[in-house]
Design an enzyme around this catalytic site. Sequence first.
Site, mmCIF file in Angstrom:
data_model
loop_
_atom_site.group_PDB
_atom_site.id
_atom_site.type_symbol
_atom_site.label_atom_id
_atom_site.label_comp_id
_atom_site.label_asym_id
_atom_site.label_seq_id
_atom_site.Cartn_x
_atom_site.Cartn_y
_atom_site.Cartn_z
ATOM 1 N N SER A 114 0.830 -1.191 0.000
ATOM 2 C CA SER A 114 0.000 0.000 0.000
ATOM 3 C C SER A 114 0.878 1.260 0.000
ATOM 4 O O SER A 114 1.710 1.442 -0.878
ATOM 5 C CB SER A 114 -0.943 -0.055 1.204
ATOM 6 O OG SER A 114 -1.897 0.970 1.191
ATOM 7 N N HIS A 139 -2.368 -1.128 -4.340
ATOM 8 C CA HIS A 139 -3.825 -1.117 -4.517
ATOM 9 C C HIS A 139 -4.315 0.326 -4.472
ATOM 10 O O HIS A 139 -3.539 1.255 -4.267
ATOM 11 C CB HIS A 139 -4.527 -1.998 -3.480
ATOM 12 C CG HIS A 139 -4.379 -1.543 -2.056
ATOM 13 N ND1 HIS A 139 -4.876 -2.248 -0.984
ATOM 14 C CD2 HIS A 139 -3.795 -0.437 -1.500
ATOM 15 C CE1 HIS A 139 -4.606 -1.615 0.141
ATOM 16 N NE2 HIS A 139 -3.959 -0.511 -0.146
#
Length: 212
Positions: A114, A139
């Site tokens: 992330s 993501h």
Amino acid sequence: MNAGTPQHSSAWDPVGLGLIPMVVEQSGRGERSYDIYSRLLKERVVFLVGPVNDVTANLIVAQLLFLESENPDKDIYFYINSPGGSVTAGLAIYDTMQFIKPNVSTLCIGQAASMGAFLLAAGEKGKRFCLPNSRVMIHQPLGGFQGQASDIEIHAREILYLRERLNGMLAKHTGQTIEQIEKDTDRDNFMSATAAVEYGLVDKVLTSRADT
């Protein structure tokens, strides 16, 4: 990456990392002891360990600024082992990395997921590394806001804005197109160290100190 309310945590209190080894150095003035992280800071090594939140971001930003003041022409080594966290906290680190004069070399140890992966890719081109068994995950930003419909709509627009900004910056650092980034970050996208090199998130997999 959490695009909602900034996280407030006691994380990166060294106690949260368990027992912190101490290093004792001797000089003509006697002995001086450091915790291991402070000693490594003298070697221009900065750690991101655990979640990205306001506390970790403030500490890392302060260390980056301090090292710039110590020597603006010498590289800083940023070691990352993080599951990600707050987008705004991560962007504070990112902007500081781009703002300061020294090159920031990034190295993934364990995982960079992330916002951790975003910061890994934001290192100086040619100086972004992974260790062989590291895992990298990208993501889109996550949101979990609750409240009135009008407030939810406001926060939804903010998440979409942040996604567009992050995708653009990730495209810049990886060499991928924005369309490809949008596709690849639609869901959790895990990569090996080798795959991260192929994608452009890092430049090289290091197997030993001699590889640097």
